[in-house]
Design a protein around this motif. Structure first.
Motif, PDB file in Angstrom:
ATOM      1  N   PRO A  56     -19.899 -24.222 -11.921  1.00  0.00           N
ATOM      2  CA  PRO A  56     -19.934 -22.616 -11.621  1.00  0.00           C
ATOM      3  C   PRO A  56     -19.233 -22.469 -10.385  1.00  0.00           C
ATOM      4  N   ALA A  57     -19.059 -23.213  -9.380  1.00  0.00           N
ATOM      5  CA  ALA A  57     -18.414 -22.852  -8.023  1.00  0.00           C
ATOM      6  C   ALA A  57     -16.781 -22.759  -8.444  1.00  0.00           C
ATOM      7  N   ALA A  58     -16.244 -23.348  -9.524  1.00  0.00           N
ATOM      8  CA  ALA A  58     -15.139 -23.136  -9.936  1.00  0.00           C
ATOM      9  C   ALA A  58     -14.835 -21.615 -10.242  1.00  0.00           C
ATOM     10  N   LEU A  59     -15.720 -20.875 -10.815  1.00  0.00           N
ATOM     11  CA  LEU A  59     -15.355 -19.736 -11.066  1.00  0.00           C
ATOM     12  C   LEU A  59     -15.408 -18.634 -10.053  1.00  0.00           C
ATOM     13  N   VAL A  60     -16.181 -19.130  -8.890  1.00  0.00           N
ATOM     14  CA  VAL A  60     -16.493 -18.016  -7.753  1.00  0.00           C
ATOM     15  C   VAL A  60     -15.292 -17.681  -7.005  1.00  0.00           C
ATOM     16  N   GLY A  61     -15.166 -16.438  -6.760  1.00  0.00           N
ATOM     17  CA  GLY A  61     -13.867 -15.819  -6.163  1.00  0.00           C
ATOM     18  C   GLY A  61     -12.598 -15.632  -6.823  1.00  0.00           C
ATOM     19  N   VAL A  62     -12.747 -15.941  -8.283  1.00  0.00           N
ATOM     20  CA  VAL A  62     -11.724 -15.424  -9.426  1.00  0.00           C
ATOM     21  C   VAL A  62     -12.201 -14.066  -9.690  1.00  0.00           C
ATOM     22  N   ARG A  63     -10.923 -13.184  -9.984  1.00  0.00           N
ATOM     23  CA  ARG A  63     -11.144 -12.098 -10.292  1.00  0.00           C
ATOM     24  C   ARG A  63     -11.612 -11.987 -11.961  1.00  0.00           C
ATOM     25  N   LEU A  64     -12.551 -11.079 -12.231  1.00  0.00           N
ATOM     26  CA  LEU A  64     -12.892 -11.069 -13.666  1.00  0.00           C
ATOM     27  C   LEU A  64     -11.837 -10.812 -14.486  1.00  0.00           C
ATOM     28  N   ALA A  65     -10.887  -9.841 -14.102  1.00  0.00           N
ATOM     29  CA  ALA A  65      -9.674  -9.682 -14.829  1.00  0.00           C
ATOM     30  C   ALA A  65      -8.873 -10.827 -15.215  1.00  0.00           C
ATOM     31  N   ASP A  66      -8.928 -11.652 -14.334  1.00  0.00           N
ATOM     32  CA  ASP A  66      -7.836 -12.859 -14.709  1.00  0.00           C
ATOM     33  C   ASP A  66      -8.711 -13.880 -15.435  1.00  0.00           C
ATOM     34  N   LEU A  67      -9.979 -13.800 -15.653  1.00  0.00           N
ATOM     35  CA  LEU A  67     -10.781 -14.673 -16.309  1.00  0.00           C
ATOM     36  C   LEU A  67     -10.678 -14.012 -17.943  1.00  0.00           C
ATOM     37  N   VAL A  68     -11.349 -12.802 -17.861  1.00  0.00           N
ATOM     38  CA  VAL A  68     -11.175 -12.347 -19.203  1.00  0.00           C
ATOM     39  C   VAL A  68     -10.072 -11.151 -19.468  1.00  0.00           C
ATOM     40  N   VAL A  69      -9.275 -11.588 -20.614  1.00  0.00           N
ATOM     41  CA  VAL A  69      -8.020 -10.567 -20.613  1.00  0.00           C
ATOM     42  C   VAL A  69      -8.291 -10.075 -22.056  1.00  0.00           C
ATOM     43  N   ARG A  70      -7.360  -9.049 -22.168  1.00  0.00           N
ATOM     44  CA  ARG A  70      -7.567  -8.393 -23.400  1.00  0.00           C
ATOM     45  C   ARG A  70      -6.131  -8.111 -24.222  1.00  0.00           C
TER      46      ARG A  70
END
Length: 926
Positions: A56-70
């Motif tokens: 889970p630490a790999a996802l901390v600090g990432v923008r949610l918009a960069d993880l989930v795109v539409r």
């Protein structure tokens, strides 16, 4: 991604440290915790695996918009390239609105191109289970396409309704649908990231849902999608209502009990009072309170000892209870009861807490009760009714002065005595009624015979009640009411009700009771009844007076009491009628033997008023005939037999034969018919005129007739004896008087001279009950003039009248009523008593009128009566005038009016009215 993540991580660090973030709960599903700027600050293991990250630490600090795109639909970018279709569900975190929780739902199976495999299916399953456990369903609405995504849990909530906005709204209660529509409208127009909420009920109205929604805008400012949740909060709201109700009940209970709470921190000397306590002491809630300011309002006389009483709590933390007076700001004086104890707060500091209750009214009640108790004690001591306190063993513990006087003991002598010790030996063992366990039950013992210290019996009525003292000891409270005098009075009344006042013998009521008892036995055929009537007793009354008659009756009663055999009882019914009741006629030798013995007792000479009066009696006897005749029937048969004996002569005895009993039954039947005729106006009146010397009708005598349905028209001599035996004379007189006055009120008046009406009375006589009221009521009812009413009475009814009766007659005379002496001359010493008779009219008997034309004696009596009547200012009327000779002789003597067949027989009312129209009447031979 690593360089960008480092920058974003630095931004997130300013929000909360890692330890604090680790404490925030997240669903057991692919979930992300992000800031308002969309920076991920925490992720679950499921989210890391779904993104293809090692931790889970790999996802901390990432923008949610960069993880989930539409790109037409939402996709999660994986670490090793590629993406997986997801549907993100987001909501603000409950504890910190700056943070959002986003759950990533794997929808690759719906898109047909997923890579999740078994692990993804598990994650999706657990996400749904998490929503189901939390009772939260999610939805996403895409305005451009109108598509609504509902999570499986939401689909369960809205079972049976489609996935478009209209059908979703229809899933809620009809009364809430307008609010649901406004909610969707408001969400579509709300600013970005503004969360809207609304509570809606399901169709049944039993479930409550909290619906949330938030719009997301694209770069062009249009709503790209709306995300929301639907949470079942039915239990939450029920719990809130329960808490509110409990809080309200607590507040109401405190208000009713006038009870408030307080908290005092000795370190700061500050006291925190509840709103109820502020109300009790009359101090505004805005004003700060310290122990010193509170103490200032304590009553000056109580202040020092309150401080002393409070010291164990402050110094040693010992619980205390203090009651003192308090002066409110408005000057009102209240009494407060304080309880205090020491506790430790969350920081480990000692705090003093407690309650304060306003007991002013309670203390006032206690004071009143103490005063009332003192008054009650004083009342018990001075009351004339005996009162005793007994323990469980029914031994006297305490008593008032009245009980000591009633039993003739000193209090110390009475203490320790049981209820049996003070009870008469004939009634010992009865104890006190009702078990003592039934506390408060009051019982009454109508009579209990106690015994005084001198051995004399005392009759008491007991009122008992079991109760409990303050220490729990049960006891009896007994009130002793002396009814000795009342009992004697009751016995006297009972004796008077069943015994004759003059002779002391049993009366008619006692005879009926005795016969009812004897005839109810198996050997009732042995009972016999003798009916005795003294011969010529009326002559004794008329010649010597009623006192002499009473003396004779008493003497005969004593002879019967002393001379009857055992098993026989003598009684007096009325007047000169005696009854002998024999319980066993065989034991006394039969009916003939008993009748002979009774006849001998009543055939004697009795000295009365200095004269020796010889008397005898007619006796009728009756025994049960086997037809089930009752006591009244047996008396009636004996009475009929007595009349048969009287017809045979003086001193005779007659036994009731079957024929005589049948005749008595017929007479009883005729009596019943007469009663019915009286009640139904079945009788009729005829009128015989009374004229003056010129033939002018001055009055008329009303004579009753009975048109019998079977025997034709009956004259009074046929039914008056029946009326007398049936005690109907009084009722018959009322009927005749009422009917005669009513008919006379309508008679025509000729020459200005209204005709009077005369009524002969036999039962309704002066001296009887309500005589004056009865006559006055009938006169008022009929409307006739008082001076047209003549009441005729036989001479014997007017002799020796008491002064009260003469006063009653005087009242009627003062109103205009006249009294007439009927059949004058047939009594005893009539001429000597003429001056004493309270009558205005004298009617000479027909026996003297019949001989005035040829018998010198009758002529002399008639002249003497006329002369004396004129001398005393009375009118004289001659009865039975049948010849012209009689009329002329009487005219010569100066008679004022005449009545007889010479002028007219008694005629029906209609014929009499016609006769008045022909007035004056012709006088034959005139």
């Amino acid at each position: 991604m690593t360089e960008r993540s480092e920058r974003n991580r630095a931004t997130a660090d300013g929000l909360a440290n890692a330890d604090e973030l680790a404490l925030i709960a997240l669903p057991a599903a692919p979930a992300l915790l992000s800031t308002e700027d969309g920076i991920v600050v925490r992720a679950t293991e499921q989210a890391a695996r779904l993104a293809g990250e090692p931790s889970p630490a790999a996802l901390v600090g990432v923008r949610l918009a960069d993880l989930v795109v539409r790109d037409g639909s939402a996709s999660l970018l994986r670490a090793r390239g590629g993406h997986i279709p997801v549907r993100p569900l987001s909501w603000p975190h409950a504890d910190d609105e700056r943070l959002r929780v986003t759950v990533l739902v794997d929808v690759s199976d719906l898109a047909g191109r997923g890579t999740g495999g078994t692990a993804a299916d598990d994650e999706r399953h657990w996400l749904i289970e998490a929503q189901r456990i939390a009772k939260v369903g999610s939805w996403v609405y895409y305005p451009e396409t109108g598509e609504i995504y509902r999570s499986p849990v939401l689909a369960e909530f809205l079972a049976g309704f489609g996935a478009d906005a209209a059908t979703m709204i229809a899933a809620f209660h009809p009364e809430d649908r307008d609010r649901a529509r406004r909610f969707f409208t408001d969400v579509l127009t709300a600013p970005e990231d503004e969360l809207l909420e609304v509570e809606l009920r399901d169709l049944s109205g039993k479930r409550i849902y909290l619906c949330t929604g938030r719009a997301e805008y694209n770069r062009s400012g249009r709503v790209e999608r709306v995300q929301g949740t639907v949470q079942d909060i039915t239990e939450h709201r029920a719990l809130e209502r329960l808490l509110r109700d409990e809080r309200r009940k607590l507040q109401d209970a405190q208000r009713i009990a006038r009870l408030g709470t307080w908290e005092w921190d000795p370190r700061t000397n500050v006291m925190h009072l509840s709103s109820m306590l502020h109300e009790i002491i009359g101090k505004p809630t805005s004003a700060p309170t310290t122990w010193d300011t509170y103490l200032e309002r304590v009553h000056p006389d109580d202040r020092n000892w309150v401080v002393q009483a409070w010291r164990p709590l402050v110094e040693n933390h010992e619980p205390v209870e203090v009651e003192h007076r308090y002066v409110r700001l408005d000057g009102a004086l209240r009494i407060l009861r304080l309880h205090g104890a020491a506790i430790r707060d969350a920081d480990g500091h000692d705090v003093l807490v407690g309650t304060a209750q306003d007991v002013t009214e309670q203390r006032a009640v206690v004071t009143r009760m103490e005063r009332s108790s003192k008054r009650f004690s004083d009342l018990v001591n001075m009351t004339p009714v005996g009162i005793g306190l007994f323990d469980r063993a029914e031994r006297l513990v305490d008593a008032n002065d009245a009980l000591c006087e009633l039993l003739g003991y000193q209090l110390e002598q009475l203490r320790g005595k049981s209820i049996d010790d003070i009870t008469h030996p004939d009634e010992r063992g009865a104890g006190l009624p009702a078990p003592i366990e039934r506390s408060g039950i009051r019982r009454r013992v109508p009579q209990r015979v106690l015994v005084r210290s001198d051995g004399e019996p005392v009759y008491c009525e007991l009122h008992t009640s079991s109760s409990v003292q303050d220490d729990g000891t049960q006891f009896w409270l007994v009130v002793f009411q002396d009814i000795t005098e009342r009992r004697r009075a009751a016995e006297a009344l009972r004796y008077q009700a069943t015994h004759d006042d003059l002779t002391g013998l049993p009366n008619r009521a006692a005879v009926k009771d005795l016969l009812g008892h004897l005839l109810g036995r198996v050997d009732s055929h042995r009972v016999a009844v003798l009916f005795c009537d003294i011969d010529n007793f009326k002559r004794v009354n008329d010649s010597l007076g009623h006192d002499a008659g009473d003396e004779l009756l008493v003497a005969l009663a004593r002879r019967l009491e002393g001379g009857l055999p055992d098993g026989c009882t003598a009684a007096r019914l009325s007047g000169d009628e005696f009854v002998i009741i024999c319980q066993d006629i065989q034991a006394v030798g039969g009916v003939d033997s008993l009748a002979t013995r009774v006849s001998g007792l009543l055939r004697t000479a009795v000295p009365v008023h200095g004269q020796l009066i010889r008397v005898s009696a007619a006796i009728g006897a009756a025994v049960p005939n086997g037809t089930g005749a009752g006591g009244e029937d047996l008396l009636r048969f004996a009475d009929a037999a007595m009349f048969e004996a009287k017809r045979r002569g003086t001193g005779k005895v007659s036994l009731a034969s079957p024929a005589l009993m049948a005749a008595a039954d017929r007479q009883l039947h005729l009596e019943g018919q007469l009663r019915e005729a009286l009640h139904n106006d079945g009788l009729a009146l005829h009128y015989q005129p009374v004229v003056n010397a010129e033939g002018v009708v001055v009055s008329a005598e009303a004579l009753v007739r009975w048109p019998h349905p079977d025997r034709g028209m009956l004259t009074p001599d046929a039914f008056l004896p029946i009326a007398e035996q049936g005690d109907l004379l009084r009722e018959l007189d009322r009927w005749v008087l009422r009917t005669a006055l009513r008919e006379a009120a309508s008679w025509p008046v000729r020459g200005g001279r209204p005709v009077a009406v005369a009524v002969n009375l036999a039962g309704l006589v002066p001296g009887g009950p309500e005589f004056v009221d009865a006559v006055a009521d009938i006169v008022a009812e009929t409307g006739i003039e008082w001076d047209r009413v003549v009441l005729e009475l036989v001479e014997t009814a007017l002799v020796d009248l008491p002064s009260r009766t003469r006063h009653e007659m005087g009242e009627l005379v003062s109103r205009g009523v006249r009294f007439a002496v009927d059949d004058f001359g047939t009594g005893y010493s009539s001429l000597a008593r003429l001056k004493d008779l309270p009558a205005q009219i004298i009617k000479v008997d027909r026996r003297f009128v019949a001989g005035v034309g040829g018998d010198a004696s009758d002529f002399a009596v008639a002249r003497a009566v006329v002369d004396m009547a004129r001398a005393m200012g009375r009118l004289c009327v001659a009865e039975g005038v049948e010849t012209a000779t009689q009329f002329h002789v009487l005219c010569g003597l100066g008679v004022d009016a005449y009545q007889g067949w010479l002028f007219s027989r008694a005629v029906p009312a209609r014929e009499f009215r016609d006769m008045l129209a022909r007035d004056p009447l012709p006088i034959p031979g005139a």
